[in-house]
Design a protein around this motif. Structure first.
Motif, short mmCIF file in Angstrom:
data_model
loop_
_atom_site.label_atom_id
_atom_site.label_comp_id
_atom_site.label_asym_id
_atom_site.label_seq_id
_atom_site.Cartn_x
_atom_site.Cartn_y
_atom_site.Cartn_z
N LYS A 19 0.84 -1.20 0.00
CA LYS A 19 0.00 0.00 0.00
C LYS A 19 0.88 1.25 0.00
O LYS A 19 0.59 2.22 -0.71
CB LYS A 19 -0.93 -0.01 1.21
CG LYS A 19 -1.97 1.09 1.18
CD LYS A 19 -3.13 0.72 2.08
CE LYS A 19 -4.22 1.72 2.01
NZ LYS A 19 -5.08 1.57 0.84
N GLU A 20 1.97 1.21 0.75
CA GLU A 20 2.90 2.34 0.79
C GLU A 20 3.53 2.55 -0.59
O GLU A 20 3.63 3.68 -1.07
CB GLU A 20 3.99 2.07 1.83
CG GLU A 20 4.99 3.19 2.00
CD GLU A 20 6.05 2.85 3.04
OE1 GLU A 20 7.23 3.06 2.74
OE2 GLU A 20 5.68 2.38 4.14
N MET A 21 3.92 1.45 -1.23
CA MET A 21 4.52 1.55 -2.55
C MET A 21 3.50 2.09 -3.56
O MET A 21 3.84 2.91 -4.41
CB MET A 21 5.02 0.19 -3.02
CG MET A 21 5.73 0.25 -4.34
SD MET A 21 6.42 -1.36 -4.70
CE MET A 21 7.13 -1.06 -6.28
N GLN A 22 2.27 1.66 -3.45
CA GLN A 22 1.22 2.14 -4.34
C GLN A 22 1.05 3.65 -4.19
O GLN A 22 0.94 4.38 -5.18
CB GLN A 22 -0.09 1.42 -4.03
CG GLN A 22 -1.22 1.78 -4.96
CD GLN A 22 -2.49 1.02 -4.62
OE1 GLN A 22 -2.68 0.56 -3.49
NE2 GLN A 22 -3.37 0.89 -5.59
N LYS A 94 12.46 6.74 -16.13
CA LYS A 94 13.13 5.51 -15.69
C LYS A 94 14.04 5.79 -14.50
O LYS A 94 14.09 5.01 -13.55
CB LYS A 94 13.92 4.91 -16.85
CG LYS A 94 14.47 3.55 -16.54
CD LYS A 94 15.06 2.88 -17.75
CE LYS A 94 15.52 1.48 -17.38
NZ LYS A 94 15.90 0.70 -18.53
N GLN A 95 14.75 6.93 -14.53
CA GLN A 95 15.62 7.30 -13.40
C GLN A 95 14.79 7.47 -12.13
O GLN A 95 15.19 7.01 -11.05
CB GLN A 95 16.35 8.61 -13.70
CG GLN A 95 17.43 8.51 -14.73
CD GLN A 95 17.99 9.89 -15.10
OE1 GLN A 95 17.49 10.92 -14.66
NE2 GLN A 95 19.02 9.89 -15.92
N GLU A 96 13.67 8.14 -12.25
CA GLU A 96 12.81 8.37 -11.08
C GLU A 96 12.25 7.07 -10.55
O GLU A 96 12.17 6.86 -9.34
CB GLU A 96 11.68 9.35 -11.43
CG GLU A 96 12.17 10.75 -11.76
CD GLU A 96 12.90 11.43 -10.61
OE1 GLU A 96 12.50 11.27 -9.45
OE2 GLU A 96 13.88 12.14 -10.90
N MET A 97 11.87 6.16 -11.44
CA MET A 97 11.33 4.87 -11.00
C MET A 97 12.42 4.04 -10.33
O MET A 97 12.17 3.37 -9.34
CB MET A 97 10.75 4.11 -12.20
CG MET A 97 9.53 4.78 -12.81
SD MET A 97 8.19 4.99 -11.63
CE MET A 97 7.43 3.41 -11.75
N ASN A 98 13.65 4.12 -10.85
CA ASN A 98 14.76 3.40 -10.23
C ASN A 98 15.05 3.94 -8.84
O ASN A 98 15.35 3.17 -7.92
CB ASN A 98 16.01 3.46 -11.10
CG ASN A 98 15.92 2.56 -12.31
OD1 ASN A 98 15.15 1.60 -12.34
ND2 ASN A 98 16.68 2.87 -13.34
N LYS A 99 14.96 5.27 -8.69
CA LYS A 99 15.16 5.86 -7.35
C LYS A 99 14.10 5.36 -6.38
O LYS A 99 14.41 5.02 -5.25
CB LYS A 99 15.08 7.40 -7.43
CG LYS A 99 16.38 8.07 -7.75
CD LYS A 99 16.33 9.54 -7.39
CE LYS A 99 16.01 10.35 -8.61
NZ LYS A 99 15.96 11.79 -8.38
N LEU A 100 12.85 5.32 -6.86
CA LEU A 100 11.76 4.85 -6.01
C LEU A 100 11.99 3.39 -5.61
O LEU A 100 11.85 3.03 -4.45
CB LEU A 100 10.41 5.00 -6.72
CG LEU A 100 9.19 4.45 -5.98
CD1 LEU A 100 8.98 5.19 -4.66
CD2 LEU A 100 7.96 4.55 -6.85
N ALA A 101 12.37 2.57 -6.58
CA ALA A 101 12.62 1.15 -6.29
C ALA A 101 13.74 1.00 -5.28
O ALA A 101 13.64 0.20 -4.34
CB ALA A 101 12.95 0.41 -7.58
N GLU A 102 14.80 1.79 -5.44
CA GLU A 102 15.93 1.74 -4.51
C GLU A 102 15.49 2.17 -3.11
O GLU A 102 15.86 1.53 -2.12
CB GLU A 102 17.04 2.65 -5.03
CG GLU A 102 18.34 2.53 -4.26
CD GLU A 102 19.42 3.43 -4.84
OE1 GLU A 102 19.95 4.27 -4.09
OE2 GLU A 102 19.70 3.30 -6.05
#
Length: 114
Positions: A19-22, A94-102
């Motif tokens: 839920k937090e990730m969403q 893609k950079q922003e999504m990678n930061k979020l994943a990290e």
């Protein structure tokens, strides 16, 4: 009697994390609409600005290129600038999504949906 509660607790943690990730993904989608990148062609004679979602929001054309005999060249420069802006937008997203994943502790290189 309560030995399965440990697994239920782990499941609750996973649901909370999901839920937090969403929520973070939704916020990032909103933020990407406001992140701007600029693409250019013809050594900067034509510039296109797009948000990180790839929507072109601005086009800037140097007036020196307006010549009736070179209409096709101008059209090609416009398309090249827009394509460049959209490519840069995809890279930024893609950079922003990678930061979020990290930040979420996910494995490096994991592709999250944009």
């Amino acid at each position: 009697m309560f030995k399965n509660l440990g697994a239920m607790g782990d499941m609750a943690k996973m649901m909370k994390a999901a839920k937090e990730m969403q929520g973070k993904m939704a916020q990032l989608q909103e933020d990407m609409a406001n992140m701007m990148v600029e693409g250019e062609a013809g050594a900067g004679l034509v510039k296109a600005t797009a948000n990180a979602k790839g929507k072109v929001t601005k086009l800037d054309i140097d007036p020196s290129i307006f010549n009736a005999e070179e209409k096709e060249v101008v059209e090609d420069l416009i398309l090249a600038a827009i394509t460049d802006a959209q490519t840069r937008a995809q890279e930024r997203a893609k950079q922003e999504m990678n930061k979020l994943a990290e930040d979420m502790g996910l494995p490096a290189g994991m592709d999250l949906p944009l």
